[in-house]
Design an enzyme around this catalytic site. Structure first.
Site, PDB file in Angstrom:
ATOM      1  CG  HIS A 178      19.244 -23.729 -17.960  1.00 35.93           C
ATOM      2  ND1 HIS A 178      19.901 -23.913 -18.123  1.00 35.93           N
ATOM      3  CD2 HIS A 178      18.863 -22.732 -17.122  1.00 35.93           C
ATOM      4  CE1 HIS A 178      21.154 -22.913 -17.235  1.00 35.93           C
ATOM      5  NE2 HIS A 178      20.066 -21.782 -17.259  1.00 35.93           N
ATOM      6  CG  ASP A 191      22.618 -25.526 -19.988  1.00 35.65           C
ATOM      7  OD1 ASP A 191      23.135 -24.959 -18.862  1.00 35.65           O
ATOM      8  OD2 ASP A 191      21.511 -25.289 -20.056  1.00 35.65           O
TER       9      ASP A 191
HETATM   10  P1  NAD Z   1      20.225  -9.405 -13.039  1.00 35.92           P
HETATM   11  O1  NAD Z   1      19.802  -9.199 -12.053  1.00 35.92           O
HETATM   12  O2  NAD Z   1      21.644  -8.472 -13.659  1.00 35.92           O
HETATM   13  O3  NAD Z   1      19.814  -8.721 -14.751  1.00 35.92           O
HETATM   14  C1  NAD Z   1      18.124  -8.506 -14.564  1.00 35.92           C
HETATM   15  C2  NAD Z   1      17.283  -7.303 -14.703  1.00 35.92           C
HETATM   16  O4  NAD Z   1      16.233  -7.530 -15.404  1.00 35.92           O
HETATM   17  C3  NAD Z   1      17.414  -6.026 -14.285  1.00 35.92           C
HETATM   18  O5  NAD Z   1      18.169  -5.307 -14.817  1.00 35.92           O
HETATM   19  C4  NAD Z   1      15.883  -6.413 -13.727  1.00 35.92           C
HETATM   20  O6  NAD Z   1      15.911  -4.616 -13.058  1.00 35.92           O
HETATM   21  C5  NAD Z   1      15.473  -6.833 -15.049  1.00 35.92           C
HETATM   22  N1  NAD Z   1      14.024  -7.094 -14.296  1.00 35.92           N
HETATM   23  C6  NAD Z   1      13.537  -7.204 -13.403  1.00 35.92           C
HETATM   24  N2  NAD Z   1      12.491  -7.891 -13.556  1.00 35.92           N
HETATM   25  C7  NAD Z   1      11.966  -7.202 -14.650  1.00 35.92           C
HETATM   26  C8  NAD Z   1      10.555  -7.254 -15.538  1.00 35.92           C
HETATM   27  N3  NAD Z   1       9.533  -7.238 -14.986  1.00 35.92           N
HETATM   28  N4  NAD Z   1      10.682  -6.541 -16.666  1.00 35.92           N
HETATM   29  C9  NAD Z   1      12.101  -6.077 -17.215  1.00 35.92           C
HETATM   30  N5  NAD Z   1      13.059  -6.199 -16.967  1.00 35.92           N
HETATM   31  C10 NAD Z   1      13.012  -6.675 -15.233  1.00 35.92           C
HETATM   32  O7  NAD Z   1      20.382 -11.051 -13.247  1.00 35.92           O
HETATM   33  P2  NAD Z   1      21.174 -11.172 -15.258  1.00 35.92           P
HETATM   34  O8  NAD Z   1      22.491 -12.115 -14.115  1.00 35.92           O
HETATM   35  O9  NAD Z   1      21.086 -10.555 -16.314  1.00 35.92           O
HETATM   36  O10 NAD Z   1      20.369 -12.827 -15.471  1.00 35.92           O
HETATM   37  C11 NAD Z   1      19.616 -12.477 -15.719  1.00 35.92           C
HETATM   38  C12 NAD Z   1      18.254 -13.663 -15.692  1.00 35.92           C
HETATM   39  O11 NAD Z   1      19.110 -14.809 -16.841  1.00 35.92           O
HETATM   40  C13 NAD Z   1      18.124 -14.688 -14.398  1.00 35.92           C
HETATM   41  O12 NAD Z   1      16.701 -15.086 -14.455  1.00 35.92           O
HETATM   42  C14 NAD Z   1      19.595 -15.771 -13.902  1.00 35.92           C
HETATM   43  O13 NAD Z   1      18.858 -16.503 -14.027  1.00 35.92           O
HETATM   44  C15 NAD Z   1      18.923 -16.432 -15.768  1.00 35.92           C
HETATM   45  N6  NAD Z   1      20.396 -16.970 -16.341  1.00 35.92           N
HETATM   46  C16 NAD Z   1      19.405 -17.494 -17.364  1.00 35.92           C
HETATM   47  C17 NAD Z   1      20.941 -18.776 -17.879  1.00 35.92           C
HETATM   48  C18 NAD Z   1      19.918 -19.644 -18.815  1.00 35.92           C
HETATM   49  O14 NAD Z   1      21.033 -20.379 -19.704  1.00 35.92           O
HETATM   50  N7  NAD Z   1      19.266 -19.693 -19.661  1.00 35.92           N
HETATM   51  C19 NAD Z   1      22.174 -18.095 -17.770  1.00 35.92           C
HETATM   52  C20 NAD Z   1      21.995 -16.971 -16.957  1.00 35.92           C
HETATM   53  C21 NAD Z   1      21.494 -16.638 -16.305  1.00 35.92           C
HETATM   54  C1  LMR Z   2      23.396 -20.121 -15.142  1.00 32.28           C
HETATM   55  O1  LMR Z   2      23.042 -21.719 -15.783  1.00 32.28           O
HETATM   56  O2  LMR Z   2      24.402 -19.671 -15.509  1.00 32.28           O
HETATM   57  C2  LMR Z   2      21.459 -19.953 -14.377  1.00 32.28           C
HETATM   58  O3  LMR Z   2      21.086 -20.199 -15.234  1.00 32.28           O
HETATM   59  C3  LMR Z   2      21.965 -19.214 -13.473  1.00 32.28           C
HETATM   60  C4  LMR Z   2      21.803 -19.972 -12.855  1.00 32.28           C
HETATM   61  O4  LMR Z   2      21.103 -20.133 -11.696  1.00 32.28           O
HETATM   62  O5  LMR Z   2      21.997 -21.250 -12.478  1.00 32.28           O
END
Ligand code: NAD
Ligand code: LMR
Length: 339
Positions: free
Chosen positions: A188, A160
């Site tokens: 977030h 962010d």
């Molecule tokens: P994705 O679905 O492509 O990948 C997530 C992975 O986690 C998958 O491979 C899944 O099998 C695995 N997983 C599920 N349960 C698990 C467990 N118990 N132990 C280990 N691995 C497990 O998702 P993504 O796009 O890579 O996003 C991952 C996370 O990050 C999501 O929660 C998303 O909302 C979050 N995110 C946060 C931010 C931030 O700025 N904080 C930004 C983008 C995404």
């Molecule tokens: C983001 O900020 O891109 C991620 O946290 C995805 C979402 O759920 O907004």
């Protein structure tokens, strides 16, 4: 003399952020170009084959800094001896979902992985939670891993923060590297408060406050709206905008920002620069203690400190309180999901 390798855990490593993140770590983007690493990658059994494919690609890329790869579906094996843990594993938000909707799926993962980290990670392991709801997952991890120092558990709001830098750079037509000291306060989520009141742009005549540059601009009214209206909502809603455009949540920017977060935490923030990190609140700025809340921080010798004494105007105060209220509600909801 060559440095000893640092062990870096990435959970959810077969997912989209994982796929963008592990090559960055192996190239030295996270810990420095002279720091060898051993990658520990964890995912769940249905993703085991894909995880093995990622391991094959890491081998094929022949990264000079990469001294080993552990790819496993066993949390204990994954957590053993790690110095840095980037917790990405979980379920991402889909179009039309709010972060609260992913709460029940994800907090129970963080409760169980808390104990694996507490028992098996290296002492003083630094933890960054990326998976949503990131602040509340980090809080649950902290509460169920009481022997990990609270200073070592953080969540990602650097994405962010970087989004805010990017918006200012685009609208003022300045280089993003010349903009600094924006702040993301709070969660977030769309209640976060992206604050430009302390942000500056480096110019040949010295650092200028973003607010001053806006006031000097012929497009004052439009930009004033940008800063207190469009700017804030654009940063707050950027995650949703990426999901709408890609039909997938942000990945390369999340991975890159996770590297920025750990790099600055471990190697320090540049003099005069602060960044945003979700950290355990100690009551600074009258934010309730006991929440993982995003604050402006500086980092030195591997420790973050909240920047103190910034003036907070009435508009900002309301925004700080609003996002704190949402985090208190999320905390209660998380506990009800775990009950
Ligand atoms: P994705 O679905 O492509 O990948 C997530 C992975 O986690 C998958 O491979 C899944 O099998 C695995 N997983 C599920 N349960 C698990 C467990 N118990 N132990 C280990 N691995 C497990 O998702 P993504 O796009 O890579 O996003 C991952 C996370 O990050 C999501 O929660 C998303 O909302 C979050 N995110 C946060 C931010 C931030 O700025 N904080 C930004 C983008 C995404
Ligand atoms: C983001 O900020 O891109 C991620 O946290 C995805 C979402 O759920 O907004």
């Amino acid at each position: 003399m060559a440095k000893d390798p640092v062990r870096v855990l990435v959970t959810g490593a077969a997912g989209q952020i994982g796929y963008a993140l592990v090559p960055m770590i192996a190239r030295g983007v996270m810990l420095g170009a002279d720091q060898p690493v051993i990658l520990h990658m964890l995912d769940i059994p249905p993703a085991a084959e894909a995880l093995n494919g990622v391991k094959m690609e890491l081998v094929d890329a022949a990264f000079p800094l990469l001294k080993g790869v552990v790819a496993t579906t066993d949390a204990v094996e994954a957590c053993t001896g790690v110095n840095v843990a980037v917790m990405v594993g979980g379920f991402p938000r889909k179009e039309g979902m709010e972060r609260k909707d992913v709460m029940s799926k994800n907090v129970s993962i963080y409760k169980s992985q808390a104990s694996a980290l507490e028992k098996h990670a290296a002492p003083n392991c630094k933890v960054l939670v990326v998976a949503n709801p990131a602040n509340t997952n980090a809080l649950i991890l902290k509460e169920f891993a009481p022997s990990i120092p609270e200073k070592n558990i953080t969540c990602l709001t650097r994405l962010d923060h970087n989004r805010a830098l990017g918006q200012i750079s685009e609208r003022l037509s300045v280089q993003v590297s010349d903009v600094k000291n924006v702040i993301i306060w709070g969660n977030h989520s769309s209640s976060q408060y992206p604050d430009v009141n302390h942000a500056t742009v480096s110019t040949p005549a010295g650092d200028k406050p973003v607010r001053e540059l806006v006031a000097d601009d012929a497009w004052y009214n439009e930009l004033e709206t940008l800063l207190n209206g469009e700017f804030i909502s654009t940063v707050q809603q950027r995650g949703a905008a990426i999901i709408k455009a890609r039909k997938l949540s942000s990945a390369l920017s999340a991975a890159s920002s996770a590297c920025d977060h750990i790099r600055d935490w471990v190697l320090g923030t540049p003099e005069g620069t602060f960044v945003s990190m979700g950290v355990y609140s100690d009551g600074s700025y009258n934010v309730p203690a006991g929440l993982i809340y995003s604050f402006p921080v500086t980092c030195k010798n591997g420790e973050w400190s909240i920047v103190q004494g910034l003036p907070i105007d009435e508009f900002s105060r309301k925004k700080l309180d609003l996002t704190a209220e949402e985090l208190s509600e999320e905390k209660a909801l998380a506990y009800s999901c775990l009950a």
